[in-house]
Enzyme design. Structure first.
Site, PDB file in Angstrom:
ATOM      1  N   HIS A  21       0.724  -1.160   0.040  1.00 48.09           N
ATOM      2  CA  HIS A  21       0.007  -0.165   0.112  1.00 48.09           C
ATOM      3  C   HIS A  21       1.006   1.476   0.024  1.00 48.09           C
ATOM      4  O   HIS A  21       0.321   2.348  -0.044  1.00 48.09           O
ATOM      5  CB  HIS A  21      -0.942   0.092   1.418  1.00 48.09           C
ATOM      6  CG  HIS A  21      -2.181  -0.941   1.077  1.00 48.09           C
ATOM      7  ND1 HIS A  21      -2.249  -1.796   1.976  1.00 48.09           N
ATOM      8  CD2 HIS A  21      -2.909  -1.041   0.114  1.00 48.09           C
ATOM      9  CE1 HIS A  21      -3.500  -2.617   1.589  1.00 48.09           C
ATOM     10  NE2 HIS A  21      -4.072  -2.116   0.620  1.00 48.09           N
ATOM     11  N   ARG A  47      -6.419   6.333   0.976  1.00 48.22           N
ATOM     12  CA  ARG A  47      -6.055   5.570   2.300  1.00 48.22           C
ATOM     13  C   ARG A  47      -4.978   5.960   3.089  1.00 48.22           C
ATOM     14  O   ARG A  47      -4.643   5.807   4.360  1.00 48.22           O
ATOM     15  CB  ARG A  47      -6.217   4.101   2.090  1.00 48.22           C
ATOM     16  CG  ARG A  47      -7.571   3.373   1.411  1.00 48.22           C
ATOM     17  CD  ARG A  47      -7.535   2.159   1.324  1.00 48.22           C
ATOM     18  NE  ARG A  47      -7.047   1.416   0.168  1.00 48.22           N
ATOM     19  CZ  ARG A  47      -6.882  -0.038   0.035  1.00 48.22           C
ATOM     20  NH1 ARG A  47      -7.508  -0.643   0.790  1.00 48.22           N
ATOM     21  NH2 ARG A  47      -6.503  -0.286  -1.061  1.00 48.22           N
ATOM     22  N   ASP A 213     -13.815  -6.376  -3.551  1.00 53.01           N
ATOM     23  CA  ASP A 213     -13.300  -6.510  -2.089  1.00 53.01           C
ATOM     24  C   ASP A 213     -13.626  -5.030  -1.399  1.00 53.01           C
ATOM     25  O   ASP A 213     -13.659  -3.847  -1.815  1.00 53.01           O
ATOM     26  CB  ASP A 213     -11.823  -6.364  -2.471  1.00 53.01           C
ATOM     27  CG  ASP A 213     -10.807  -6.354  -1.275  1.00 53.01           C
ATOM     28  OD1 ASP A 213     -11.121  -5.899  -0.071  1.00 53.01           O
ATOM     29  OD2 ASP A 213     -10.066  -7.034  -1.302  1.00 53.01           O
ATOM     30  N   GLU A 239     -16.130  -9.602  -0.603  1.00 50.50           N
ATOM     31  CA  GLU A 239     -15.008  -9.721   0.261  1.00 50.50           C
ATOM     32  C   GLU A 239     -14.814  -8.767   1.495  1.00 50.50           C
ATOM     33  O   GLU A 239     -14.981  -7.676   1.237  1.00 50.50           O
ATOM     34  CB  GLU A 239     -13.710  -9.784  -0.436  1.00 50.50           C
ATOM     35  CG  GLU A 239     -12.358  -9.788   0.208  1.00 50.50           C
ATOM     36  CD  GLU A 239     -11.170 -10.226  -0.845  1.00 50.50           C
ATOM     37  OE1 GLU A 239     -11.227 -10.957  -1.765  1.00 50.50           O
ATOM     38  OE2 GLU A 239     -10.114  -9.787  -0.512  1.00 50.50           O
ATOM     39  N   GLU A 267      -8.555 -11.818   5.760  1.00 50.64           N
ATOM     40  CA  GLU A 267      -7.016 -11.204   5.490  1.00 50.64           C
ATOM     41  C   GLU A 267      -6.479 -10.353   6.779  1.00 50.64           C
ATOM     42  O   GLU A 267      -5.314 -10.322   6.717  1.00 50.64           O
ATOM     43  CB  GLU A 267      -7.099 -10.272   4.285  1.00 50.64           C
ATOM     44  CG  GLU A 267      -7.567  -8.810   4.222  1.00 50.64           C
ATOM     45  CD  GLU A 267      -7.558  -8.353   2.814  1.00 50.64           C
ATOM     46  OE1 GLU A 267      -8.324  -8.823   2.013  1.00 50.64           O
ATOM     47  OE2 GLU A 267      -6.699  -7.236   2.669  1.00 50.64           O
ATOM     48  N   ASP A 289      -3.603 -14.037   5.337  1.00 50.74           N
ATOM     49  CA  ASP A 289      -2.242 -13.719   4.725  1.00 50.74           C
ATOM     50  C   ASP A 289      -1.254 -14.173   5.457  1.00 50.74           C
ATOM     51  O   ASP A 289      -0.952 -14.141   6.697  1.00 50.74           O
ATOM     52  CB  ASP A 289      -2.167 -12.202   4.941  1.00 50.74           C
ATOM     53  CG  ASP A 289      -1.113 -11.462   4.028  1.00 50.74           C
ATOM     54  OD1 ASP A 289      -1.319 -10.471   3.190  1.00 50.74           O
ATOM     55  OD2 ASP A 289       0.127 -12.027   4.379  1.00 50.74           O
ATOM     56  N   HIS A 316      -4.463 -14.475   0.981  1.00 52.92           N
ATOM     57  CA  HIS A 316      -4.422 -12.936   0.621  1.00 52.92           C
ATOM     58  C   HIS A 316      -2.912 -12.598   0.108  1.00 52.92           C
ATOM     59  O   HIS A 316      -2.084 -12.788   0.740  1.00 52.92           O
ATOM     60  CB  HIS A 316      -4.801 -12.044   1.620  1.00 52.92           C
ATOM     61  CG  HIS A 316      -4.506 -10.766   1.636  1.00 52.92           C
ATOM     62  ND1 HIS A 316      -3.389 -10.065   2.124  1.00 52.92           N
ATOM     63  CD2 HIS A 316      -5.170  -9.703   0.480  1.00 52.92           C
ATOM     64  CE1 HIS A 316      -3.514  -8.719   1.656  1.00 52.92           C
ATOM     65  NE2 HIS A 316      -4.523  -8.494   0.611  1.00 52.92           N
ATOM     66  N   GLU A 336      -4.430 -15.640  -5.486  1.00 47.01           N
ATOM     67  CA  GLU A 336      -4.629 -14.179  -5.791  1.00 47.01           C
ATOM     68  C   GLU A 336      -3.197 -13.520  -6.458  1.00 47.01           C
ATOM     69  O   GLU A 336      -2.067 -14.096  -6.023  1.00 47.01           O
ATOM     70  CB  GLU A 336      -4.820 -13.457  -4.551  1.00 47.01           C
ATOM     71  CG  GLU A 336      -4.941 -11.857  -4.849  1.00 47.01           C
ATOM     72  CD  GLU A 336      -5.305 -11.027  -3.707  1.00 47.01           C
ATOM     73  OE1 GLU A 336      -5.454 -11.498  -2.586  1.00 47.01           O
ATOM     74  OE2 GLU A 336      -5.764  -9.815  -3.863  1.00 47.01           O
TER      75      GLU A 336
HETATM   76  C1  LIG Z   1      -7.868  -3.652  -2.887  1.00 46.51           C
HETATM   77  C2  LIG Z   1      -7.990  -4.097  -1.519  1.00 46.51           C
HETATM   78  O1  LIG Z   1      -8.559  -2.684  -1.116  1.00 46.51           O
HETATM   79  C3  LIG Z   1      -6.574  -4.024  -0.888  1.00 46.51           C
HETATM   80  O2  LIG Z   1      -5.695  -3.005  -1.152  1.00 46.51           O
HETATM   81  C4  LIG Z   1      -6.070  -5.346  -0.981  1.00 46.51           C
HETATM   82  C5  LIG Z   1      -6.963  -6.454  -0.832  1.00 46.51           C
HETATM   83  O3  LIG Z   1      -7.640  -6.372   0.235  1.00 46.51           O
HETATM   84  C6  LIG Z   1      -6.850  -7.801  -1.428  1.00 46.51           C
HETATM   85  O4  LIG Z   1      -5.876  -8.000  -2.248  1.00 46.51           O
HETATM   86  O5  LIG Z   1      -7.596  -8.756  -0.962  1.00 46.51           O
HETATM   87 MG    MG Z   2      -9.146  -7.942   0.351  1.00 49.73          MG
END
Ligand SMILES: C[C@H](O)[C@H](O)CC(=O)C(=O)O
Ligand code: MG
Length: 391
Positions: A21, A47, A213, A239, A267, A289, A316, A336
């Site tokens: 991020h 963010r 998401d 999600e 995650e 994750d 994740h 992913e």
């Molecule tokens: C895109 C989502 O907001 C975040 O940055 C990543 C994520 O939550 C995901 O890959 O799952």
């Molecule tokens: Mg996510």
């Protein structure tokens, strides 16, 4: 003789790396994405404005008595480096490189008074992943072999990013978009969310997976309405719609959502105990994750628990740290890939530029390289900073 671990060092890196991020301006990952902070208009657009990138990357480097080094990267930055150097290192230095289970247990038990999840589990995960990398490098085998070997020849990927239409043309099986507007943006925001989904459905056709998401930004009522409306547009899953602590909300939402839309989450969850609670809510897929949930040692336990519930595990992000796990698990059918190009228009390594040899999917598929450990090295051109040097 089994080598022992002679030193643990914790470093930080700024910009990109494992803290994905922590990107520059204009990146899709910071483009008006719905979050728990979206109720405050001043924090809605970005963010980074509320501190999403405040921690940065943590790099844990281990050295063994035979001269082998192992390492891992995750998020946690300077505060995690403090925990690794000043607390966790005592359980690692002097231990045999094979003693991963005992080291994990000691790291977890000794931090219970201030840990259990979040930053402390990031730090524990970083050490645990570095231990697997070291063990693989000492033995000359990939981590997936240490875990018991592969159950499939290659991984199948969906892409997360702003451009599912591009992801389709690159060979991914699906595209997961960030939801842009939360409950505080009212009916207009809901309409914009559905409009984007509709446009992506038109662009990708009926058979392509599309997911939203929601990054903990919704409440049960909004998520229920979104799921019913999005079901008409063939949404595959919704999600992380709720804050992770709201296990009861997850159970209620699962009851209220249409059965055709899956509910996924996890995650920001950690340890077998956190996932036990999440699994009991009835979520359809869990998404630990590996760099945050406790590392591979804990992910194996979480995944056994998920198997017993009949719930698939789709980790994740986390690049190679996920790939070596997924390729060994019958219950993890796909994985992913986070599109880290600023416009999500091309495939670039997720942790770029921190790692050398980081593999990426081609045409949405990947054979996990059989190099020792996680099969990656630190890029010597990326400066590392060691904030808590010990003598
Ligand atoms: C895109 C989502 O907001 C975040 O940055 C990543 C994520 O939550 C995901 O890959 O799952
Ligand atoms: Mg996510």
């Amino acid at each position: 003789m089994t080598p022992t671990i002679t030193s643990v060092r914790a470093y930080t890196v700024s910009g990109g790396g494992a803290d994905y991020h922590d990107q520059g301006t204009g990146h899709w990952i910071d483009d008006h994405i719905a979050t728990p902070m979206s109720i405050y208009p001043e924090y809605r657009k970005s963010r980074q404005s509320f501190g999403l990138n405040v921690l940065g990357t943590l790099v844990v480097v281990l050295e063994a008595s035979d001269g082998t080094t192992g390492f891992a990267v995750t998020t946690g930055g300077e505060p995690a480096a403090f925990i690794v150097e000043n607390h966790l290192s005592r359980f690692v230095e002097g231990a045999a490189v094979t003693n991963i289970e005992r080291i994990w247990d000691q790291m977890y038990r000794s931090t219970l008074f201030y840990g259990r999840r979040g930053l402390v589990l990031n730090a524990i995960s970083g050490v645990d992943l570095a231990l697997y990398d070291l063990l693989g490098k000492v033995r000359g085998e990939p981590v997936y072999a240490t875990l018991g070997g592969t159950v499939r020849d290659e991984l199948t990927f969906y892409a997360t990013g702003a451009r599912p239409d591009v992801a389709k043309s690159l060979g991914f099986v699906g595209g997961k978009m960030p939801l842009h507007h939360g409950p505080a943006e009212g009916q207009q925001g809901m309409a914009a969310n559905l409009d984007l989904l509709g446009r992506m459905r038109d662009a990708t056709g009926d058979d392509f997976w599309l997911m939203y998401d929601c990054w903990m930004s919704l409440d049960v009522d909004y998520a229920t309405r979104l799921a019913h409306a999005a079901a008409e547009l063939g949404l595959k899953w919704i999600e992380e719609p709720l804050p992770p602590d709201d296990y009861w909300g997850h159970a209620e939402l699962r009851r209220r959502m249409p059965s055709t839309v899956l509910l996924t989450s996890g995650e920001h969850e950690a340890t077998r105990w956190g996932f036990r609670q999440l699994l009991e809510t009835g979520v359809d897929i869990i998404q630990p994750d590996v760099g945050w949930c406790g590392g591979l040692t804990e992910l194996l336990k979480i995944s056994a628990l998920a198997d017993a519930h009949g719930t698939p595990v789709v980790p994740h992000g986390s690049s190679v740290y996920s790939y070596h796990f997924v390729v060994t698990r019958p219950g993890s059918q796909f994985t992913e890939f986070l599109m880290m190009a600023p416009d999500a228009g091309e495939v670039v390594p997720m942790f770029s530029p921190l790692l050398l040899g980081e593999p990426v999917p081609e045409s949405g598929r990947l054979t996990v390289p059989d190099r020792p450990g996680f099969g990656v090295e630190l890029n010597p051109d990326v400066p590392l900073h060691r904030p808590y040097t010990r003598t």
